[in-house]
Design an enzyme around this catalytic site. Structure first.
Site, PDB file in Angstrom:
ATOM      1  N   LEU A 175       0.851  -1.099   0.054  1.00 19.09           N
ATOM      2  CA  LEU A 175       0.099   0.158  -0.046  1.00 19.09           C
ATOM      3  C   LEU A 175       0.854   1.084   0.133  1.00 19.09           C
ATOM      4  CD1 LEU A 175      -2.832   0.961   0.411  1.00 19.09           C
ATOM      5  CD2 LEU A 175      -2.791   0.759   2.753  1.00 19.09           C
ATOM      6  N   SER A 176       1.215   1.890  -1.218  1.00 18.56           N
ATOM      7  CA  SER A 176       2.190   2.659  -1.375  1.00 18.56           C
ATOM      8  C   SER A 176       2.057   3.996  -0.415  1.00 18.56           C
ATOM      9  CB  SER A 176       2.236   3.372  -2.861  1.00 18.56           C
ATOM     10  OG  SER A 176       2.455   2.278  -3.771  1.00 18.56           O
TER      11      SER A 176
END
Length: 378
Positions: free
Chosen positions: A90-91
């Site tokens: 999840l950047s």
């Protein structure tokens, strides 16, 4: 206020304090507020403990899990480990926001996303472009199915397809906007072919930054500027590079010589680091300090290596071996950057054509060029 709400508010405030919310695109902050990160995070995340990645379960340790989701603006939450290394995440929020800002997406535009991951980025895009306007492609069947379920639960009408992002998704073409969530060394020509003339493509390039390309009116090229600096995961299937020890081996060095320059900019100046990445794309540089000063280890992943060793009293020695002289090449590229006037990373750009692609400095037509090596992308 719940723990999630407190952490979300703290992350929002941290973004605001550093000016990371783009003024020209207020919709992004609104979308991040409307589409919470934690709704797209799997129940198990992974945290680096200094030696290895260890699991962090939502059920077993909800506070630690939430802290992983809502870390600093520059912290990604690792969502998948393969062979001991992160393969999906999840950047970090700052990078997601920066790339969405670079995309310049408008309501009603057709958007193609390569690399669905958790589905959060696709949900943000859908919030802006509108229901049914976003197509997302994911190579991992498990990730694709989970992301599709999360998107449906969130009420985001996004079409998630299982496939290889390097070929785009021709069935939905042409697109007004294309965005990749993973790094490529060469931009696949299929992405240009599937984008309308005047359309925009944003992708991490070279694992060190992201570029925004505009497709030419005749559709036969795309060109644009570097937009920001960050490290990204490479495209799936990228072979794991040999490390320094494997390349160095145990043979004797070919030569040794003194280094007369101060190595500090290698650590402190990311514009220099980016310029070296452009000039020497296959060379890996690792830095570390000890009591004697800054040291650097270089290798090309194949058979050439160099060590720049601090030996005290401000002195540095270069030892190198293999068919190439990487210490010499690094210093030559560094000297060229100085001759060019120490350009910033934002002075660089990329042009993609059917038969090749090249990076450039300051001007796509008249500036210094560096060919992007490797096999032509499909």
């Amino acid at each position: 206020m719940t723990d999630h709400e407190q952490l979300r508010a703290a992350l929002d405030a941290a973004m605001d304090q550093r000016g990371a919310w783009p003024e020209r695109a207020p919709w992004i902050r609104q979308a991040v507020g409307a589409v919470p990160r934690h709704r797209f995070a799997p129940d198990q995340l992974w945290r680096w403990d200094g030696r290895a990645y260890v699991p962090v379960g939502r059920g077993a340790d909800p506070e630690r899990w939430a802290a992983e989701v809502y870390g600093s603006p520059d912290t990604a939450a690792v969502t998948q480990i393969s062979d001991g290394l992160p393969s999906s995440s999840l950047s970090c929020q700052a990078v997601v926001v920066d790339m969405l800002d670079s995309l310049l997406v408008e309501p009603g535009q057709r958007v193609l996303e390569l690399g669905t991951g958790t589905g959060w980025n696709a949900a943000l895009l859908s919030h802006r472009a509108g229901p049914g306007q976003v197509v997302s492609v994911e190579v991992d069947a498990e990730l694709a199915a989970a992301a599709a379920e999360r998107l449906t639960t969130a009420g985001a009408n996004v079409a998630v397809h299982l496939g290889d992002g390097s070929t785009g998704w021709p069935m939905g073409a042409p697109y007004d906007r294309v965005i990749s969530t993973y790094a490529v060394d060469r931009v696949p020509w299929a992405w240009i072919e599937q984008t309308r003339p005047g359309g925009r493509i944003v992708t991490p390039w070279g694992r060190l930054g992201h570029v925004a390309l505009t497709v030419a009116d005749d559709g036969r090229s795309a060109s644009g500027w570097v937009q920001g600096l960050a490290t990204f995961m490479p495209v799936r299937g990228t072979s794991r590079a040999r490390d320094f020890a494997q390349v160095r081996g145990d043979g004797p060095a070919a030569d040794e010589r003194p280094v007369t320059r101060d190595l500090t900019p290698l650590q402190a100046d990311w514009h220099l680091r980016f310029a070296l990445r452009v000039a020497l794309p296959e060379v890996q540089v690792t830095l570390a300090e000890d009591d004697d000063g800054l040291n650097a280890w270089l290798h090309d992943g194949a058979s050439s290596w160099a060590v720049l060793s601090a030996i005290g009293d401000g002195r540095t020695s270069a030892t190198q071996g293999g068919p190439r002289r990487l210490a010499d090449e690094l210093e030559a590229a560094w000297d060229e950057w100085l001759r060019l006037g120490e350009p910033e990373l934002y002075d660089y750009g990329l042009t993609v054509e059917p038969d090749g692609q090249y990076a450039w400095c300051r001007d796509a037509d008249t500036g210094r060029r560096w060919p992007v090596s490797g096999e032509p992308a499909a």
